[in-house]
Design a protein around this motif. Structure first.
Motif, mmCIF file in Angstrom:
data_model
loop_
_atom_site.group_PDB
_atom_site.id
_atom_site.type_symbol
_atom_site.label_atom_id
_atom_site.label_comp_id
_atom_site.label_asym_id
_atom_site.label_seq_id
_atom_site.Cartn_x
_atom_site.Cartn_y
_atom_site.Cartn_z
ATOM 1 N N TYR A 25 0.815 -1.224 0.000
ATOM 2 C CA TYR A 25 0.000 0.000 0.000
ATOM 3 C C TYR A 25 0.843 1.267 0.000
ATOM 4 C CZ TYR A 25 -4.042 -2.788 -0.371
ATOM 5 O OH TYR A 25 -4.964 -3.656 -0.893
ATOM 6 N N TRP A 28 0.677 1.530 -3.609
ATOM 7 C CA TRP A 28 -0.670 1.808 -4.121
ATOM 8 C C TRP A 28 -1.152 3.230 -3.793
ATOM 9 C CZ3 TRP A 28 -3.797 -0.375 -7.470
ATOM 10 C CH2 TRP A 28 -3.730 -1.749 -7.726
ATOM 11 N N TYR A 32 -4.147 4.749 -5.923
ATOM 12 C CA TYR A 32 -5.281 3.933 -5.463
ATOM 13 C C TYR A 32 -6.626 4.512 -5.909
ATOM 14 C CZ TYR A 32 -8.410 1.286 -2.501
ATOM 15 O OH TYR A 32 -9.432 0.486 -2.063
ATOM 16 N N MET A 88 -1.395 5.439 3.115
ATOM 17 C CA MET A 88 -2.835 5.482 2.810
ATOM 18 C C MET A 88 -3.522 6.440 3.792
ATOM 19 S SD MET A 88 -3.503 3.410 0.175
ATOM 20 C CE MET A 88 -5.062 2.526 0.127
#
Ligand SMILES: C[S@@+](CC[C@H](N)C(=O)[O-])C[C@H]1O[C@@H](n2cnc3c(N)ncnc32)[C@H](O)[C@@H]1O
Length: 219
Positions: A25, A28, A32, A88
């Motif tokens: 992540y 990502w 995302y 994130m």
């Protein structure tokens, strides 16, 4: 492993531990929203709409990611989001600040399988596209159950492996890429829910193409 209501063995899954999740992540985070985030937008919107109709204001969103869901919570809800990935979460915090989302109480770096919350801290807990990412889905379920009050609600929206046919073959073929993808394409519902929970779950297929399933479980 298999269980009473299922004839399908719970397939051995490529390892995806907490470090692998963080690494995946980290990559990502910047893309995302425009990639996986947009494919899942409709299902996420419907899930939050369902939460907004439920009684109780204290909501825990596990694996909140970049916070795509956060603007959709009703102003009357009080949402705590947790995630393992600092990158994130940084996006979720930026979104919350930019949109001045008063319904967001806290965004915390925390493992959804072992949180710091007291028992029965929430009315609702939701995991959107997270169950097939965590190392131990049944621990995730147990932890969500612990932190939600009796009579509250647990919700999962996820992609679950097909029962057979071409989609199943594609999912099996993608499985070795789990570590790079950051999720398990061949994730079986049995890996999350035991026979009793499957019997009382209320699964609903969600678009696109019924690829995602919304599961609502009373606590
Ligand atoms: C596919 S993304 C989904 C993000 C968000 N729920 C959404 O709907 O867009 C999966 C998220 O789960 C997080 N995650 C995976 N394992 C976790 C764990 N054990 N505890 C907390 N978050 C986790 C990942 O860091 C990632 O942000």
């Amino acid at each position: 492993m298999s269980d009473a209501l299922s004839t399908r063995p719970i397939a051995p899954r490529a390892a995806l531990d907490a470090d692998a999740v963080r690494a995946a992540y980290r990559r990502w985070a910047r893309i995302y929203d425009a990639s996986f985030g947009s494919i899942t937008a409709r299902a996420r919107r419907k899930t939050v709409a369902e939460i907004n109709r439920l009684p109780g204001e204290r909501v825990l969103e596990v694996g909140v990611g970049t916070g795509l869901s956060l603007p959709r919570y009703a102003p009357g809800k009080r949402v705590t989001g947790i995630d393992l990935s600092g990158e994130m979460l940084a996006q979720a915090r930026a979104r919350t600040a930019a949109l001045r989302l008063g319904q967001v109480d806290a965004l915390l770096e925390m493992d959804a399988e072992a949180t710091n919350f007291a028992d029965a801290s929430f009315d609702i807990a939701v995991a959107m596209f997270v169950a097939s990412v965590v190392p131990h889905p049944r621990r995730l379920l147990a932890e969500m159950r612990r932190v939600v009050r009796p009579g509250g609600t647990l919700l999962f929206i996820n992609h679950f492996a097909a029962e057979g046919g071409p989609r199943w073959w594609v999912e099996r073929a993608l499985a070795p890429a789990s570590r790079a993808l950051g999720w398990h394409p061949d994730f079986l519902i049995e890996a999350l829910l035991g026979p009793e929970d499957r019997a009382r779950a209320e699964p609903r297929a969600m678009s696109p193409f019924g690829l995602f399933t919304l599961i609502r479980l009373p606590n």
